[in-house]
Design a protein around this motif. Structure first.
Motif: not given
Lengths: 112, 116
Positions: A13, A17, A19
Motif C-alpha cells: 500500500i 493509506k 492497511a
C-alpha cells in the motif's frame, strides 16, 4: 483441526493509506485473538489483544475487530508509514490453553 | 522490568553435530517458557513449552529435546542435527499471574540455525 489462517500474499500500500489485514479461524471459538509484529530476523512483538466479547480495540493508529459470526479478525493500520512495513501475525490459544498458535503472518509493505 | 536473553544469534552446524541453545529470563519468577521454530517463509511452530522446573511438554516429536534446569532457564538440545532442523528458533516467556486471557508472549531475539 483448529486453524488460524492469514493471507500469505504480501500487502502493498501507499503511505498514508489504511492497511487492513485479515485473520480467519476454523473449527474452534477462541476466547481472544492477539496480533504481533515481526521484523526480519527479530522475534515477534505483541501489539494488541481483543476478546470475543469486544467488537473493537484501538491503540494509537492500530485498530482490531473481532467478528465471531464471520470467525474473523481484522487488523487496521491507519495513516500507514514506511516504518509500519513488517510481517503481522495473529495468534490464539487453542482449546486446552497454554499453547499459543500463530498464523503464518502477512507481510505489509508501505511505499513512500 | 523483564528481559529475555537468547543466544547465540547465529549458528552454523554440520549435519550430525549436537546442538544447545540457551534462553534466560530476568525480572520475573515462574514464567511459562516456550520454544518456537520458524522455517523460511512459514509460520511459527511450537516445539516445547514448560510451566515449571523440570516440566516439559513436547508438541513435535523429533530429534530435539528441551530442558528447564532452573526457573528462568530454558535449553533446546539435539544430539544429532538434521538438515531439516535449519530455521529460526525463538524462545518466549509469559506469566499467568493475571487472567489467562491476558496472557501474551514476549520473545527473544532468536537464533538463526543453519545445518549444512
Amino acid at each position: 483441526s483448529q486453524k488460524i489462517e492469514q493471507n500469505s500474499e504480501a500487502l502493498n500500500i501507499q503511505e498514508g493509506k489504511t492497511a487492513t489485514l485479515t485473520c480467519n479461524y476454523t473449527n474452534y471459538s477462541p476466547a481472544y485473538l492477539q496480533w504481533y509484529r515481526q521484523d526480519p530476523g527479530r522475534g515477534p512483538v505483541f501489539l494488541l489483544l481483543i476478546r470475543e466479547n469486544e467488537k473493537e480495540k484501538r491503540k494509537e493508529r492500530l485498530k482490531v475487530t473481532f467478528d465471531t459470526t464471520l470467525k474473523q479478525s481484522l487488523f487496521h493500520i491507519t495513516a500507514s508509514q514506511p516504518a509500519d512495513s513488517a510481517t503481522y501475525l495473529c495468534a490464539s490459544h487453542t482449546t486446552g490453553f497454554q499453547k499459543l498458535v500463530f498464523g503464518t503472518g502477512t507481510r505489509l509493505l508501505v511505499s513512500p | 522490568s523483564q528481559t529475555i536473553h537468547q543466544w547465540p544469534a547465529t549458528l552454523v552446524q554440520p549435519v550430525g553435530s549436537p546442538l544447545s541453545l540457551e534462553c534466560t529470563v530476568e525480572g520475573t519468577s515462574n514464567p511459562n517458557l516456550y520454544w518456537y521454530r520458524q522455517a523460511a517463509g512459514r509460520g511459527l511452530q511450537l516445539l516445547f513449552y514448560s510451566v515449571g522446573i523440570g516440566q516439559i511438554s513436547s508438541e513435535v516429536p523429533q530429534n530435539l529435546s528441551a530442558s528447564r534446569p532452573q526457573d528462568r532457564q530454558f535449553i533446546l538440545s539435539s544430539k544429532k542435527l538434521l538438515l531439516s532442523d535449519s530455521g529460526f528458533y525463538l524462545c518466549a516467556w509469559s506469566d499467568l499471574w493475571g487472567e489467562p486471557t491476558n496472557e501474551k508472549l514476549f520473545f527473544g531475539s532468536g537464533t538463526q540455525l543453519s545445518v549444512l
